[in-house]
Motif scaffolding. Structure first.
Motif, PDB file in Angstrom:
ATOM      1  N   PRO A 187       0.861  -1.354  -0.023  1.00 40.57           N
ATOM      2  CA  PRO A 187       0.200  -0.220  -0.058  1.00 40.57           C
ATOM      3  C   PRO A 187       0.756   1.385   0.004  1.00 40.57           C
ATOM      4  O   PRO A 187       0.525   2.236  -0.740  1.00 40.57           O
ATOM      5  N   ARG A 188       1.759   1.278   0.921  1.00 38.94           N
ATOM      6  CA  ARG A 188       2.574   2.306   0.897  1.00 38.94           C
ATOM      7  C   ARG A 188       3.460   2.682  -0.584  1.00 38.94           C
ATOM      8  O   ARG A 188       3.609   3.792  -0.984  1.00 38.94           O
ATOM      9  N   GLN A 189       3.961   1.710  -1.234  1.00 38.07           N
ATOM     10  CA  GLN A 189       4.596   1.650  -2.279  1.00 38.07           C
ATOM     11  C   GLN A 189       3.718   2.070  -3.469  1.00 38.07           C
ATOM     12  O   GLN A 189       4.170   2.734  -4.334  1.00 38.07           O
ATOM     13  N   MET A 190       2.694   1.570  -3.324  1.00 37.95           N
ATOM     14  CA  MET A 190       1.486   1.935  -4.487  1.00 37.95           C
ATOM     15  C   MET A 190       1.501   3.360  -4.288  1.00 37.95           C
ATOM     16  O   MET A 190       1.127   4.204  -5.357  1.00 37.95           O
ATOM     17  N   GLN A 191       1.156   4.101  -3.073  1.00 39.53           N
ATOM     18  CA  GLN A 191       0.903   5.244  -3.110  1.00 39.53           C
ATOM     19  C   GLN A 191       1.954   6.306  -3.241  1.00 39.53           C
ATOM     20  O   GLN A 191       1.898   7.402  -3.899  1.00 39.53           O
ATOM     21  N   ARG A 192       3.188   5.891  -3.031  1.00 42.61           N
ATOM     22  CA  ARG A 192       4.446   6.512  -3.282  1.00 42.61           C
ATOM     23  C   ARG A 192       4.409   6.698  -4.877  1.00 42.61           C
ATOM     24  O   ARG A 192       4.793   7.534  -5.657  1.00 42.61           O
ATOM     25  N   ALA A 193       4.411   5.445  -5.446  1.00 41.51           N
ATOM     26  CA  ALA A 193       4.242   5.373  -7.135  1.00 41.51           C
ATOM     27  C   ALA A 193       3.392   6.332  -7.784  1.00 41.51           C
ATOM     28  O   ALA A 193       3.539   7.033  -8.635  1.00 41.51           O
ATOM     29  N   VAL A 194       2.001   6.131  -6.974  1.00 37.12           N
ATOM     30  CA  VAL A 194       0.807   7.190  -7.739  1.00 37.12           C
ATOM     31  C   VAL A 194       1.373   8.662  -7.469  1.00 37.12           C
ATOM     32  O   VAL A 194       1.210   9.476  -8.418  1.00 37.12           O
ATOM     33  N   ASP A 195       2.001   9.091  -6.401  1.00 41.32           N
ATOM     34  CA  ASP A 195       2.242  10.514  -6.081  1.00 41.32           C
ATOM     35  C   ASP A 195       3.456  10.688  -6.994  1.00 41.32           C
ATOM     36  O   ASP A 195       3.436  11.856  -7.638  1.00 41.32           O
ATOM     37  N   ASP A 196       4.423   9.836  -7.471  1.00 41.89           N
ATOM     38  CA  ASP A 196       5.369  10.010  -8.403  1.00 41.89           C
ATOM     39  C   ASP A 196       4.862  10.182  -9.717  1.00 41.89           C
ATOM     40  O   ASP A 196       5.281  11.295 -10.499  1.00 41.89           O
ATOM     41  N   LEU A 197       3.708   9.320  -9.943  1.00 40.65           N
ATOM     42  CA  LEU A 197       3.143   9.509 -11.340  1.00 40.65           C
ATOM     43  C   LEU A 197       2.487  11.030 -11.507  1.00 40.65           C
ATOM     44  O   LEU A 197       2.660  11.340 -12.529  1.00 40.65           O
TER      45      LEU A 197
END
Length: 414
Positions: free
Chosen positions: A323-333
């Motif tokens: 979940p945290r990695q997905m949130q970080r990836a979405v934020d980066d995107l």
């Protein structure tokens, strides 16, 4: 809990020796022997229950009839010892061979009796000074006696026991019947009287087994002194009454302790103990199975989350906290594409999560400019309308496009 069973010697003067048996369950002998009081198993005496056994030759048994109220007071130990002694002395005056003040009494309920007659009771009588001296010698040696039992007691109706022991004179035997306990000479008349008893069981110690077989043949069974002490300790007839009884609180604690020992060691409770053990094992197996199932479900959910993360963000090779990695990836995107916080993923999910049914599943997330697309399955039109209204109130608009929920910020008014 261990039990130390001690046979009181008939002569307490000098340095008497005590036959003893140590048992852990009331049935199996851990150790046995004969020694003076100071050499009894000291550690067992401190941690175990100590049961004193009064020899059959030291006791006399008397059956008496008493008014029900008086008998109830004696059996419940509510009657004062002085008054109880006076009542028993008066009833047994003609049957006692010694002065009542020099004797110890213990009262027990008796079976049988004629219908309509006064209730009957058994009274066990022994020398009080001898019993107190024996108990004091044991206590001085560190063995505090918790119960006092008789080596032999009257038997239930329809059963009889004949005992031949090495401590008795070769020409004597103990007959236990529903009518009492008798010390009989080994004569023709007494043998005939014993053989006339119903369901007679003949028990003999090894040194006198040949004598028992000579007179009683195949009826004779071997019984060691240790076995007889174990059997005596199982009796519920406690001779510690009147002056030797404890305070009410201590009696209650002893009864509770006795009930606990009976539950842990008593043969009658063996099926219950096995059933309890089986129940505990079943519960452990069930808990382990439930824990395994929950762990499998968690692993499945974790694998599904990781699959969603790696399907939508293939660049993530090592998944530690999906979940945290997905949130970080979405934020980066979002930063990469210049998307502001208007369609922040966390904000959108915080709005729609309370309205989403449990059957709703989001399988993919896509950001295109300021537009957020959520691939959803199981989303009904009524639910979509509720979500649209909630998003509208927060400055976002949404619409269903095929099987995708499209969320984007509202255009500012000119």
């Amino acid at each position: 809990m261990s039990t130390l069973i001690i046979s009181l010697p008939l002569h307490a003067s000098g340095t008497p020796e005590y036959d003893y048996v140590l048992t852990s369950d009331g049935q199996q002998v851990l150790t046995q022997g004969r020694s003076p009081a100071p050499l009894l198993p000291a550690q067992a005496g401190r941690s175990a229950e100590v049961v004193a056994v009064v020899p059959a030759r030291a006791l006399s048994w008397h059956r008496i009839a008493l008014p029900e109220r008086v008998l109830r007071g004696l059996l419940s130990a509510r009657m004062e010892p002085v008054r109880a002694r006076a009542v028993l002395s008066g009833v047994l005056e003609e049957q006692l061979l010694d002065e009542a003040e020099r004797l110890h009494f213990a009262v027990f309920a008796a079976e049988g009796g004629e219908a309509g007659a006064a209730p009957q009771a058994w009274v066990a009588v022994c020398d009080r000074a001898w019993l107190q001296a024996s108990l004091q010698a044991l206590e001085a040696a560190g063995c505090r006696v918790g119960r006092i039992v008789a080596e032999c007691t009257p038997t239930p109706a329809g059963t009889s026991r004949l005992l031949l022991g090495s401590e008795l004179q070769p020409a004597q035997m103990l007959l236990c019947t529903p009518q009492g306990v008798s010390l009989l000479p080994l004569l023709t008349a007494s043998l005939s009287m014993a053989l006339a008893e119903s369901n007679l069981v003949v028990l003999a110690e090894p040194p006198v087994m040949a004598l028992a077989e000579q007179h009683f043949g195949s009826r004779s069974s071997l019984q060691t002194k240790a076995q007889r002490l174990l059997l005596a300790a199982m009796s519920s007839w406690n001779l510690a009454q009147l002056e030797l009884s404890d305070a009410p609180g201590a009696r209650l604690l002893k009864r509770l302790a006795a009930a606990w020992r009976e539950m842990l060691q008593g043969p009658a409770w063996r099926p219950a103990r096995w059933a309890l053990l089986a129940l505990v094992l079943v519960q452990l197996v069930a808990l382990n199975a439930l824990a395994w199932r929950q762990r499998a479900l968690q692993e499945g959910k974790r694998a599904a989350i990781q699959a969603v993360l790696q399907q939508n963000f293939p660049q993530v090779q090592l998944v530690i906290d999906a979940p945290r990695q997905m949130q970080r990836a979405v934020d980066d995107l979002a930063l990469e594409r210049g998307v502001g916080s208007d369609t922040d993923l966390g904000r959108v999910f915080s709005i729609i999560s309370p309205l989403a049914p449990t059957s709703l599943a989001f399988s993919a997330i896509e950001l295109s400019g300021k537009q957020l697309q959520l691939s959803a399955t199981g989303l009904a039109s009524a639910t979509a309308q509720k979500m649209a209204a909630a998003l509208e109130a927060r400055g976002l608009r949404s619409r269903m496009q095929e099987d995708k929920l499209v969320v984007e910020p509202k255009e500012p008014k000119p």
